[in-house]
Design a protein around this motif. Structure first.
Motif, short mmCIF file in Angstrom:
data_model
loop_
_atom_site.label_atom_id
_atom_site.label_comp_id
_atom_site.label_asym_id
_atom_site.label_seq_id
_atom_site.Cartn_x
_atom_site.Cartn_y
_atom_site.Cartn_z
N ILE A 1 0.96 -1.38 -0.06
CA ILE A 1 -0.48 -0.30 0.21
C ILE A 1 0.57 1.45 -0.46
CG2 ILE A 1 0.04 0.19 2.42
CD1 ILE A 1 -3.11 0.61 1.90
N LYS A 2 1.71 1.28 0.39
CA LYS A 2 2.72 2.24 0.28
C LYS A 2 3.40 2.77 -0.93
CE LYS A 2 3.22 3.03 4.91
NZ LYS A 2 2.93 3.99 5.64
N ASP A 3 3.13 2.19 -2.06
CA ASP A 3 3.42 3.02 -2.78
C ASP A 3 2.55 3.92 -3.44
OD1 ASP A 3 5.18 1.12 -3.93
OD2 ASP A 3 3.67 -0.63 -5.16
N GLY B 1 10.44 -1.34 5.94
CA GLY B 1 10.24 -1.76 5.14
C GLY B 1 9.85 -1.29 3.15
N ASN B 2 8.20 -1.41 3.57
CA ASN B 2 7.15 -0.78 2.64
C ASN B 2 7.74 0.10 1.93
OD1 ASN B 2 6.82 -3.68 1.69
ND2 ASN B 2 5.37 -3.30 3.64
N LEU B 3 7.80 1.20 2.32
CA LEU B 3 8.15 2.52 2.47
C LEU B 3 9.42 2.73 1.58
CD1 LEU B 3 6.95 5.38 1.45
CD2 LEU B 3 8.70 6.05 3.65
N ALA C 1 -8.52 -1.50 9.35
CA ALA C 1 -8.19 -0.75 8.52
C ALA C 1 -6.30 -0.60 9.93
CB ALA C 1 -7.61 -0.22 8.20
N THR C 2 -5.16 -1.28 9.59
CA THR C 2 -4.24 -1.71 10.19
C THR C 2 -3.33 0.03 10.22
OG1 THR C 2 -2.15 -1.94 8.71
CG2 THR C 2 -3.86 -4.24 10.38
N VAL C 3 -2.74 0.21 11.51
CA VAL C 3 -1.98 1.46 11.44
C VAL C 3 -0.44 1.33 11.93
CG1 VAL C 3 -2.18 3.87 13.56
CG2 VAL C 3 -4.04 2.61 12.81
N SER C 4 -0.38 2.39 11.10
CA SER C 4 0.85 2.44 11.81
C SER C 4 1.54 4.15 11.49
CB SER C 4 2.28 1.94 10.58
OG SER C 4 3.48 2.52 11.40
N THR C 5 1.58 4.40 10.39
CA THR C 5 1.64 6.02 10.42
C THR C 5 0.29 7.06 10.86
OG1 THR C 5 0.71 5.83 7.44
CG2 THR C 5 3.19 6.33 8.92
N GLY C 6 -1.16 5.96 10.19
CA GLY C 6 -1.84 6.40 10.38
C GLY C 6 -2.72 6.34 9.15
N GLY C 7 -2.12 6.60 7.80
CA GLY C 7 -1.77 7.40 7.35
C GLY C 7 -3.69 6.35 5.97
N HIS C 8 -3.79 5.62 5.58
CA HIS C 8 -4.71 5.07 4.76
C HIS C 8 -5.38 4.83 5.76
CE1 HIS C 8 -3.42 1.04 6.85
NE2 HIS C 8 -4.02 0.20 6.02
N LEU C 9 -5.26 4.88 7.40
CA LEU C 9 -6.52 4.55 7.85
C LEU C 9 -7.26 5.99 7.94
CD1 LEU C 9 -8.59 3.10 10.26
CD2 LEU C 9 -7.50 4.22 12.01
N ARG D 1 5.70 -6.84 12.06
CA ARG D 1 6.14 -5.86 11.11
C ARG D 1 5.46 -4.61 10.29
NH1 ARG D 1 10.26 -9.35 9.30
NH2 ARG D 1 8.62 -10.62 9.25
N GLY D 2 5.45 -3.44 9.90
CA GLY D 2 4.83 -2.08 9.36
C GLY D 2 3.27 -2.07 10.54
N ILE D 3 3.49 -3.01 10.83
CA ILE D 3 2.03 -2.37 11.83
C ILE D 3 2.41 -2.14 12.81
CG2 ILE D 3 1.71 -4.17 12.86
CD1 ILE D 3 -0.78 -3.82 12.85
N GLU E 1 2.37 -9.68 7.35
CA GLU E 1 1.51 -9.93 9.59
C GLU E 1 0.32 -9.05 9.53
OE1 GLU E 1 5.77 -8.90 10.41
OE2 GLU E 1 6.05 -11.48 10.44
N SER E 2 0.21 -7.52 9.46
CA SER E 2 -0.68 -7.04 9.29
C SER E 2 -1.11 -6.98 7.99
CB SER E 2 0.11 -5.46 8.59
OG SER E 2 0.23 -5.47 7.80
N GLY E 3 -1.79 -7.59 7.27
CA GLY E 3 -2.89 -7.87 7.00
C GLY E 3 -3.48 -9.14 7.20
N ALA F 1 -5.09 -5.60 3.34
CA ALA F 1 -4.08 -5.85 3.67
C ALA F 1 -3.29 -5.64 3.07
CB ALA F 1 -4.75 -7.58 3.51
N PRO F 2 -1.70 -5.00 3.63
CA PRO F 2 -1.35 -3.43 3.35
C PRO F 2 -0.15 -4.19 1.95
CG PRO F 2 -1.65 -3.42 5.67
CD PRO F 2 -2.26 -4.83 5.68
N ASP F 3 0.31 -4.96 2.81
CA ASP F 3 1.08 -5.86 2.03
C ASP F 3 0.74 -7.43 1.27
OD1 ASP F 3 2.34 -6.56 3.97
OD2 ASP F 3 4.63 -6.47 3.64
C1 LIG Z 1 2.75 -4.19 6.03
C2 LIG Z 1 2.03 -2.61 6.91
N1 LIG Z 1 0.76 -2.62 7.58
C3 LIG Z 1 0.98 -2.41 7.42
C4 LIG Z 1 1.59 -0.46 7.60
C5 LIG Z 1 0.24 1.34 8.77
O1 LIG Z 1 0.24 1.50 6.77
P1 LIG Z 1 -0.44 3.52 7.54
O2 LIG Z 1 1.37 3.69 7.60
O3 LIG Z 1 -0.89 4.18 6.67
O4 LIG Z 1 -1.05 3.54 9.39
C6 LIG Z 1 2.37 -0.16 6.73
C7 LIG Z 1 3.27 0.83 6.31
O5 LIG Z 1 4.09 1.82 6.63
C8 LIG Z 1 2.99 -1.54 6.48
O6 LIG Z 1 4.50 -1.60 5.57
#
Ligand SMILES: Cc1ncc(COP(=O)(O)O)c(C=O)c1O
Length: 358
Positions: free
Chosen positions: A42-44, A72-74, A177-185, A222-224, A266-268, A291-293
């Motif tokens: 999703i980071k693309d 990782g993903n960004l 929706a999962t959260v890390s930066t909160g961007g997609h949520l 990872r990611g979340i 894993e976040s998915g 499912a972000p990745d």
């Molecule tokens: C695998 C994965 N899941 C969830 C997220 C969380 O997405 P967001 O940064 O939009 O909150 C990220 C963000 O990097 C991610 O890479």
């Protein structure tokens, strides 16, 4: 279909309905597979939008250096964007970053800067951000997108991802929706609540994450999650928060792969676990989990029995059958709860100003 470059294949990600892992046969759980984006996550979407906005604002000149902290993903997204657009990319990573992610990024020409010493709470995120700040100050023409506070991160999802979902569904009861930066949520929940006013937004965080103000403790996913509350996390549109454990998320990943052929990150897995709980309590209601990745990022970790054993998660500790998993989804270790409403706070010590520049 012919494209001018790989970035043009971004978006239009598929939504797949679960068929076997359901509380009842008539339940409707859908999963949006963001792993089909060109670099696998999703980071693309956020990365390309943030880069394009910086270009339009004249902040990012040809040949500039992008420096970013990433789990990782960004980093994969920026490596791809850098290769296509001609930017030097330096990724600040840590020992938790999956090997496949590092190999992808370096194959596309990104440089790695590894932070080996965690910060005071045993996490690497604030240590990585401090390192980004140092590099941006030292390298002429360096620029950081600051995904934690950059408003173009949620805006990418509001403008693009939400439109896709809006076209796919006539009715939606819940978004998970999962959260890390909160961007997609943030971007999805505000846009989709306009289209579906009764939509229930369930945020999913890792047990151990401090994004919603809980004390930070190290966790495996990872990611979340995050070790502070990011500026982009707006809890106002969030109706409930489900904090998911490593065991819950990893079990879903393994069962979904075996039963539905879906290989999620894993976040998915965490998002689907929370969606199962929502579906169990709301029979027949359509629920969409993001499912972000792709699990391809974690083939030699989450999906490798020996790796799990070596890292303290023997297979016997995971739930292996849909029945067992569903039992736990109905009675999760941390039941969903309301969150205190409020806009995102500025990230504390680790904050890097959006658009920071040398
Ligand atoms: C695998 C994965 N899941 C969830 C997220 C969380 O997405 P967001 O940064 O939009 O909150 C990220 C963000 O990097 C991610 O890479």
């Amino acid at each position: 279909m012919i494209h001018e470059n790989l970035l043009e294949t971004l978006g239009a990600t598929p939504v797949v309905r679960l068929r076997k892992l359901l509380p009842r046969p008539q339940d409707r759980i859908y999963v949006k597979l963001e792993g089909t984006n060109p670099s696998g996550s999703i980071k693309d979407r956020a990365a390309l939008h943030m880069v394009e906005q910086a270009e339009h604002a004249g902040l990012l000149r040809p040949g500039a250096t992008l420096v970013e902290s990433t789990s990782g993903n960004l980093g994969k997204s920026l490596a791809l964007i850098g290769a296509i657009k001609g930017y030097r990319v330096i990724l600040v990573v840590d020992p938790k970053t999956p090997q496949s992610v590092l190999a992808y990024a370096t194959s596309l020409g990104a440089e790695l800067d590894t932070v080996n010493r965690p910060d005071g709470n045993g996490n690497y995120q604030t240590a990585r951000i401090r390192r980004v700040r140092q590099l941006v100050q030292r390298i002429p023409g360096a620029y950081t997108l600051d995904q934690y506070n950059n408003p173009h991160n949620p805006q990418a999802h509001r403008l693009y991802t939400a439109q896709e979902i809006g076209k796919d569904f006539d009715r939606l009861s819940a978004l998970v929706a999962t959260v890390s930066t909160g961007g997609h949520l943030g971007g999805l929940s505000t846009a989709l609540k306009e289209q579906f006013p009764a939509l229930h937004v369930r945020a999913v965080d890792a047990v151990g994450s401090a994004a919603f103000g809980h004390p930070f403790e190290p966790y495996r996913m990872r990611g979340i999650g995050l070790s502070w509350r990011p500026g982009n996390l707006d809890s106002r549109p969030v109706d409930s928060l489900h904090r998911v454990t490593d065991t819950e998320a990893l079990s879903v990943c393994r069962v979904l792969a075996a039963e539905e052929g879906l290989l999620l990150g894993e976040s998915g897995g965490a998002a689907v676990f929370a969606a199962l709980g929502y579906a169990a309590a709301n029979p027949g209601e359509p629920v969409l989990a993001i499912a972000p990745d792709t699990g391809a990022n974690y083939l030699y970790e989450t999906y490798d029995d020996q790796w799990l054993l070596d890292h303290g998660t023997p297979l016997e500790t995971l739930w292996r059958t849909p029945e067992e998993l569903l039992r736990h989804a109905r009675h999760p270790l941390h039941p969903p709860a309301a969150v205190a409403a409020g806009p995102g706070l500025t990230a504390e010590s680790g904050r890097v100003t959006a658009g920071g520049r040398a």
